[in-house]
Scaffold this motif. Structure first.
Motif, PDB file in Angstrom:
ATOM      1  N   THR A  93       0.845  -1.185   0.000  1.00 31.96           N
ATOM      2  CA  THR A  93       0.000   0.000   0.000  1.00 31.96           C
ATOM      3  C   THR A  93       0.882   1.238   0.000  1.00 31.96           C
ATOM      4  OG1 THR A  93      -1.943   1.064   0.984  1.00 31.96           O
ATOM      5  CG2 THR A  93      -0.316   0.199   2.518  1.00 31.96           C
ATOM      6  N   GLN A  94       0.247   2.414   0.057  1.00 31.77           N
ATOM      7  CA  GLN A  94       1.032   3.646   0.022  1.00 31.77           C
ATOM      8  C   GLN A  94       1.310   4.147   1.435  1.00 31.77           C
ATOM      9  OE1 GLN A  94      -2.123   4.913  -2.643  1.00 31.77           O
ATOM     10  NE2 GLN A  94      -2.351   6.807  -1.469  1.00 31.77           N
ATOM     11  N   ALA A  95       2.467   4.782   1.615  1.00 33.26           N
ATOM     12  CA  ALA A  95       2.829   5.348   2.917  1.00 33.26           C
ATOM     13  C   ALA A  95       2.006   6.598   3.192  1.00 33.26           C
ATOM     14  CB  ALA A  95       4.314   5.686   2.937  1.00 33.26           C
ATOM     15  N   LEU A  96       1.576   7.247   2.103  1.00 35.49           N
ATOM     16  CA  LEU A  96       0.795   8.478   2.216  1.00 35.49           C
ATOM     17  C   LEU A  96      -0.688   8.121   2.128  1.00 35.49           C
ATOM     18  CD1 LEU A  96       1.373  11.632   2.261  1.00 35.49           C
ATOM     19  CD2 LEU A  96       0.748  11.584  -0.145  1.00 35.49           C
ATOM     20  N   THR A  97      -1.267   7.761   3.272  1.00 37.09           N
ATOM     21  CA  THR A  97      -2.682   7.415   3.303  1.00 37.09           C
ATOM     22  C   THR A  97      -3.209   7.686   4.695  1.00 37.09           C
ATOM     23  OG1 THR A  97      -4.338   5.687   2.844  1.00 37.09           O
ATOM     24  CG2 THR A  97      -2.318   4.980   3.911  1.00 37.09           C
ATOM     25  N   PHE A  98      -4.523   7.520   4.855  1.00 35.50           N
ATOM     26  CA  PHE A  98      -5.127   7.589   6.180  1.00 35.50           C
ATOM     27  C   PHE A  98      -4.878   6.239   6.866  1.00 35.50           C
ATOM     28  CE2 PHE A  98      -9.092   7.089   8.814  1.00 35.50           C
ATOM     29  CZ  PHE A  98      -8.715   7.996   9.792  1.00 35.50           C
ATOM     30  N   VAL A  99      -4.724   6.271   8.190  1.00 38.12           N
ATOM     31  CA  VAL A  99      -4.285   5.104   8.954  1.00 38.12           C
ATOM     32  C   VAL A  99      -5.189   3.878   8.794  1.00 38.12           C
ATOM     33  CG1 VAL A  99      -5.468   5.754  11.119  1.00 38.12           C
ATOM     34  CG2 VAL A  99      -3.337   4.419  11.205  1.00 38.12           C
ATOM     35  N   PRO A 112       1.674  -4.256   6.202  1.00 36.30           N
ATOM     36  CA  PRO A 112       1.756  -3.416   5.008  1.00 36.30           C
ATOM     37  C   PRO A 112       3.203  -3.269   4.529  1.00 36.30           C
ATOM     38  CG  PRO A 112       1.284  -2.075   6.966  1.00 36.30           C
ATOM     39  CD  PRO A 112       1.342  -3.502   7.420  1.00 36.30           C
ATOM     40  N   VAL A 113       3.369  -3.103   3.224  1.00 41.94           N
ATOM     41  CA  VAL A 113       4.659  -2.725   2.632  1.00 41.94           C
ATOM     42  C   VAL A 113       4.406  -1.352   2.021  1.00 41.94           C
ATOM     43  CG1 VAL A 113       6.373  -3.237   0.866  1.00 41.94           C
ATOM     44  CG2 VAL A 113       5.221  -5.114   2.050  1.00 41.94           C
ATOM     45  N   PHE A 114       5.203  -0.368   2.429  1.00 46.08           N
ATOM     46  CA  PHE A 114       4.929   1.004   2.004  1.00 46.08           C
ATOM     47  C   PHE A 114       5.707   1.399   0.759  1.00 46.08           C
ATOM     48  CE2 PHE A 114       4.102   1.145   6.676  1.00 46.08           C
ATOM     49  CZ  PHE A 114       2.729   1.236   6.554  1.00 46.08           C
ATOM     50  N   ILE A 115       4.955   1.748  -0.287  1.00 42.33           N
ATOM     51  CA  ILE A 115       5.545   2.134  -1.569  1.00 42.33           C
ATOM     52  C   ILE A 115       5.148   3.586  -1.851  1.00 42.33           C
ATOM     53  CG2 ILE A 115       5.647   1.537  -4.045  1.00 42.33           C
ATOM     54  CD1 ILE A 115       6.889  -0.616  -2.263  1.00 42.33           C
ATOM     55  N   ASP A 116       5.921   4.217  -2.695  1.00 41.94           N
ATOM     56  CA  ASP A 116       5.748   5.651  -2.962  1.00 41.94           C
ATOM     57  C   ASP A 116       4.477   5.941  -3.781  1.00 41.94           C
ATOM     58  OD1 ASP A 116       6.577   8.217  -2.539  1.00 41.94           O
ATOM     59  OD2 ASP A 116       8.257   8.177  -3.962  1.00 41.94           O
ATOM     60  N   VAL A 117       4.078   7.211  -3.769  1.00 39.37           N
ATOM     61  CA  VAL A 117       2.950   7.664  -4.586  1.00 39.37           C
ATOM     62  C   VAL A 117       3.480   8.454  -5.785  1.00 39.37           C
ATOM     63  CG1 VAL A 117       1.318   7.785  -2.657  1.00 39.37           C
ATOM     64  CG2 VAL A 117       2.716   9.793  -3.209  1.00 39.37           C
TER      65      VAL A 117
END
Ligand SMILES: *Cc1c(COP(=O)(O)O)cnc(C)c1O
Length: 380
Positions: A93-99, A112-117
């Protein structure tokens, strides 16, 4: 400049009072439908408004089936469950999201694995996902395996930030190539279209939210969008997995009480009647902001190419973090509510040890993006 912004917002909303970021609006049949549920006593788990609301949602978004639930987080949780996301799995998913996006992943025991937007959509970058997978994953027996931990990468959850559609063509294609299930967090994007198709109709499943601050609200509420088969499974899983029977209580799996009450669905039916009007008014407000911010030191965030956005929350991009803080301080001190975009998920304590890709766009945006008042205008 901050003073000019406050004056402009006051002018547009025609008030000297406090201006919230997003207020709900009930000017249609809301009271009438809610009163109907009260008069009939069917306020809770039985009643016609739930079916009607689900039908309206599936028709509007062009999916086979919509299942109304208690909130958007529950919709995400069930979407992940129906994608077989389980303990020890990974979900991109994205690191820039609502929790809520990440909480739902963790409820399944997955990480989660955080990928860029992408900077032009604020949504998960298909290019960044492809790059991370090609460096870190392999396909074995049709499963996408993270090489270092041997964990299965089961699903991918992009989020349509502030209603702006993510790069869906790119994401559909990367997920298909790697055997990963696509689930859209469309909590903010009811009424937003990507190349003429509704957001939430690209993934195998999608989640909507009708929380009080969303484009339409049921008080609290959410919905799953999916196909007929998964739709009936979702209904089962969100209603304690009770087998249909005239009187017997037999539940055939561990399930949830996530059903949306009829009284909330009554609100939802009334709000669906005005959704298109709200979107027109929001697009008008976005146009006013766009014109206002031309030739200022702020950049108005416009809808991505080939998309029609609901402009749920308007956003502007400041020059840097100090510039942003100055704006936040001034506006909030002068009765105009503004908010920074979310702190990146990988910086929250419960997600700080999760895997991350390169997050340079997310970090750049985190320092600069500010939401400005976006309620549906009462007079246009
Ligand atoms: C609002 C929201 C949710 C959660 O919805 P609730 O109905 O509040 O549970 C999930 N994801 C995103 C991106 C949201 O904005």
């Amino acid at each position: 400049m901050c003073e000019k912004i406050v004056d402009f917002v006051r002018d547009v909303f025609r008030t000297k009072d406090f201006i919230p970021l997003h207020a709900p609006r009930f000017a249609g049949n809301e009271s009438r439908y809610v009163q109907e549920t009260i008069n009939s006593t069917f306020v809770s788990s039985v009643g016609a408004f739930v079916d009607d609301f689900e039908r309206k949602l599936s028709e509007y978004s062009g999916v086979e089936r919509a299942v109304a639930v208690v909130n958007g987080t529950a919709a995400l949780h069930v979407a992940l469950k129906l994608s077989n996301v389980d303990v020890g799995d990974l979900v991109i998913t994205q690191a820039l999201t609502f929790v809520a996006t990440c909480n739902a992943i963790r409820y399944c025991g997955a990480d989660p694995v955080f990928i860029d937007v992408d900077k032009d959509t604020l949504g998960l970058s298909a290019g960044a996902v492809q790059l991370w997978l090609s460096e870190n994953a392999v396909i074995e027996d049709g499963l996408c395996i993270h090489k270092l931990t041997r964990k299965v990468i089961r699903a991918c959850v992009p989020m349509h930030t502030f209603g702006h559609p993510a790069d869906l063509d790119g994401l559909v294609s990367v997920c298909a190539q790697w055997g990963i299930i696509l689930i859209e967090d469309a909590a903010e994007s009811l009424g937003s279209f990507y190349k003429g198709k509704h957001t939430g109709s690209f993934g195998l499943l999608a989640a909507l939210s009708f929380n009080g601050n969303k484009i339409i609200t049921t008080g609290g509420g959410g919905a799953l969008l999916t196909n007929l088969e998964l739709g009936s499974k979702a209904k089962h899983l969100t209603t304690t997995a009770k087998r249909a029977h005239p009187y017997e209580y037999f539940h055939d799996e561990l399930a949830y009480n996530y059903r949306m009450p009829n009284i909330n669905a009554a609100l939802g039916c009334a709000q669906m009647e005005v959704l298109d009007d709200y979107i027109e008014k929001k697009r008008h407000l976005a146009k006013l902001y766009k014109e206002f911010f031309v030739d200022t030191e702020y950049v108005f965030f416009d809808e991505p190419l080939n998309c029609r956005s609901n402009f749920w929350l308007n956003a502007i991009i400041c020059e840097n973090e100090d510039h942003r803080n100055e704006l936040l301080k001034y506006t909030n001190n002068h009765g105009v509510m503004t908010r920074p975009i979310w702190v990146l998920m990988n910086k929250l304590p419960m997600f700080s040890s999760c895997l991350c890709g390169d997050l340079k766009n997310s970090e750049w945006l985190e320092e600069r993006v500010v939401n400005i008042p976006s309620s549906v205008l009462t007079e246009v």
